[in-house]
Motif scaffolding. Structure first.
Motif, PDB file in Angstrom:
ATOM      1  N   UNK A 244      43.067  22.752  44.300  1.00 26.57           N
ATOM      2  CA  UNK A 244      42.669  23.461  44.920  1.00 26.57           C
ATOM      3  C   UNK A 244      42.261  24.924  44.764  1.00 26.57           C
ATOM      4  N   UNK A 245      41.425  26.088  45.157  1.00 30.76           N
ATOM      5  CA  UNK A 245      40.772  26.700  43.966  1.00 30.76           C
ATOM      6  C   UNK A 245      42.463  28.296  44.019  1.00 30.76           C
ATOM      7  N   UNK A 246      42.312  28.093  43.133  1.00 37.89           N
ATOM      8  CA  UNK A 246      43.135  29.486  42.217  1.00 37.89           C
ATOM      9  C   UNK A 246      42.478  30.928  43.301  1.00 37.89           C
ATOM     10  N   UNK A 247      43.878  31.753  43.164  1.00 43.87           N
ATOM     11  CA  UNK A 247      44.009  33.158  43.555  1.00 43.87           C
ATOM     12  C   UNK A 247      42.655  33.459  42.959  1.00 43.87           C
ATOM     13  N   UNK A 248      41.767  34.406  43.516  1.00 43.19           N
ATOM     14  CA  UNK A 248      41.311  35.790  42.225  1.00 43.19           C
ATOM     15  C   UNK A 248      39.856  34.645  40.886  1.00 43.19           C
ATOM     16  N   UNK A 249      40.007  32.881  41.264  1.00 46.34           N
ATOM     17  CA  UNK A 249      39.384  32.234  40.355  1.00 46.34           C
ATOM     18  C   UNK A 249      38.102  32.954  40.412  1.00 46.34           C
ATOM     19  N   UNK A 250      37.323  32.406  39.605  1.00 45.20           N
ATOM     20  CA  UNK A 250      35.736  32.818  39.839  1.00 45.20           C
ATOM     21  C   UNK A 250      35.247  32.950  38.346  1.00 45.20           C
ATOM     22  N   UNK A 251      34.174  31.513  38.747  1.00 46.39           N
ATOM     23  CA  UNK A 251      33.033  30.922  37.306  1.00 46.39           C
ATOM     24  C   UNK A 251      32.700  31.663  37.034  1.00 46.39           C
ATOM     25  N   UNK A 252      32.223  32.666  38.045  1.00 46.54           N
ATOM     26  CA  UNK A 252      30.987  33.281  37.223  1.00 46.54           C
ATOM     27  C   UNK A 252      31.279  34.820  36.578  1.00 46.54           C
ATOM     28  N   UNK A 253      32.689  35.336  37.197  1.00 47.35           N
ATOM     29  CA  UNK A 253      33.310  35.897  35.781  1.00 47.35           C
ATOM     30  C   UNK A 253      33.089  35.495  34.533  1.00 47.35           C
ATOM     31  N   UNK A 254      34.112  33.959  34.558  1.00 45.24           N
ATOM     32  CA  UNK A 254      34.307  33.107  33.925  1.00 45.24           C
ATOM     33  C   UNK A 254      32.895  32.926  32.673  1.00 45.24           C
TER      34      UNK A 254
END
Length: 474
Positions: A244-254
């Protein structure tokens, strides 16, 4: 330093995906303008590379009318690999038995991407059923490498890589079992990510529990690869391994967050597992030398991989046998010899070989985990030699050392596949004849965020251009 070939396509096609999405969100360009540019570029280069033989322009134009507001991709045209069903579009899997197959509905990952604002413009070429390190089939023929059209583009996501390298699309979906995302990326000078199993879409009803084959993103930069992964993720109730996608997860930001005190474990031949040419080794070592000069710690490590080849081959043999048992005779009747050989290997496995593969898979994972507890990533070759001739199914040797079959050519892909650890194929330089080459970076369990951050940092240190090119025809 290799001079990058010219690019004479539409100006919009030269932008990175995240830049174009920014233009879309600000209203400075429309999805229809991007689609026009993509279609025009396909017409310009397809005769030379044959990367995207299925173009679904009418469906794409219809989809423009219903792009979700404020969506992640905002109407960006993308390509889907011809191993995944897109509703109403020919989906051949590269095999004559399905040459006229038009599925009524799309697979869940396609629906997720379209829900995030992607516009499917076409399907990219594959080897038959995705089996092979060179992209050719009896339905559409061969896909050429844009950097030299007498050479192959790798496989099985060869069409995806070639389409990206020439600017046909900004993002291209792919899949990976034995390096199918990673090898073409290395050969065509683009970026790919093999995610953690369950991260980006399921594998279908009959392969729902399989962790060796995964779907993933391909792009011309790490930033764009991270953006595309963000558009792929999300819980799929039809997949028992879905993450599942985590809240506020962003691979772009990471990806844009620089890692601190970067530590890289380098394995030049993956613990003796694979053969690698002098040219490829030099490209990787030169690149890592630059990374080290930029403050990273690079240490050569000894990996325990003695059982990796047998483990990978056993797991893969079972997968081929399973797939074959579910095929209709109309598909079986046209399979190329290498697929029949792979099926026969799976059928002849003993129960002890299968049990050993399960045991050793766990041991290999545990050993690699110990290494990754001390380093951010493991660096190793993506593939042991540069792209070969267009019509060579697989090479026979590496610098005089014979290869038994095409799986020996692709051994560097095995570790990530067997362990389920995410890995990136990142362009890092060129061999002496001007062909691109990439490095493989393997990250920790579910560690795509750190992996992308490391890849982005290395990409910046090397300062290689990632603009598309015109096909180079000798």
């Amino acid at each position: 330093m290799v001079d990058r070939p010219a690019f004479t396509g539409p100006d919009l096609c030269a932008y990175e995906a995240h830049e174009v999405v920014g233009l879309l969100k600000r209203g400075e360009v429309s999805p229809s303008e991007l689609l026009d540019a993509s279609i025009k570029r396909c017409a310009e280069v397809e005769p030379d590379i044959n990367a995207m033989p299925i173009v679904c322009e009418a469906r794409a134009r219809q989809a423009l009318k219903s792009v979700p507001n404020n969506s992640l991709l905002s109407g960006l045209p993308i390509a889907i690999k011809d191993l995944m069903a897109v509703g109403g579009v020919k989906t051949t899997y590269g095999t004559k038995g399905l040459a006229d197959n038009v599925p009524a509905i799309s697979e869940p990952l396609v629906e997720v991407l379209e829900g995030n604002g992607a516009i499917v413009v076409g399907k990219t070429n594959v080897p038959e059923l995705g089996a092979g390190g060179n992209t050719f089939n009896d339905v559409f023929g061969s896909t050429a490498n844009p950097w030299n059209t007498s050479r192959n583009a790798g496989g099985s996501s060869g069409g995806a890589a070639a389409a990206l390298a020439t600017g046909e699309v900004w993002l291209a979906h792919g899949s990976d079992y034995g390096g199918s995302l990673r090898t073409p990326a290395a050969y065509c000078g683009v970026v790919s990510l093999r995610p953690t199993p369950g991260r980006a879409g399921g594998g279908g009803v009959l392969t729902a529990w399989n962790t060796e084959g995964v779907q993933g993103p391909m792009a011309r930069s790490v930033t764009d690869c991270a953006l595309f992964l963000d558009a792929m993720v999300g819980f799929d109730a039809g997949s028992p391994i879905s993450i599942d996608k985590q809240p506020d997860e962003s691979f772009l930001r990471a990806a844009g967050t620089p890692p601190e005190n970067l530590r890289i474990a380098y394995s030049p031949d993956l613990g003796g597992h694979g053969l690698v040419s002098t040219d490829v080794s030099k490209v990787l070592e030169d690149a890592l030398g630059i990374v080290e000069k930029n403050g990273a710690t690079i240490e050569e490590v000894a990996l325990q991989t003695a059982t990796l080849n047998a483990t990978f081959r056993t797991l893969r043999g079972l997968a081929f046998l399973t797939q074959y048992k579910c095929m209709p005779d109309s598909v079986r009747d046209h399979l190329k010899p290498t697929i029949i050989e792979n099926v026969a290997f799976g059928r002849n496995l003993t129960i002890d070989q299968i049990a050993d593969a399960q045991i050793n898979k766990n041991i290999i994972y545990s050993n690699i985990n110990v290494v990754l507890s001390n380093y951010d990533v493991i660096a190793c070759p993506v593939v042991g030699l540069a792209a070969g001739p267009l019509h060579e199914e697989y090479p026979a040797e590496v610098e005089g050392q014979p290869l038994g079959d095409y799986l020996d050519w692709l051994r560097f892909s095995n570790l990530s596949t067997v362990t389920g650890l995410p890995s990136v194929s990142l362009p890092v330089g060129f061999i002496p004849d001007g062909m691109p080459m990439g490095i493989q970076l393997i990250g920790s369990n579910r560690g795509e965020s750190k992996l992308l951050a490391v890849a982005r940092a290395i990409e910046q240190m090397l300062a290689l251009k990632n603009t598309p090119i015109d096909p180079v025809t000798p």
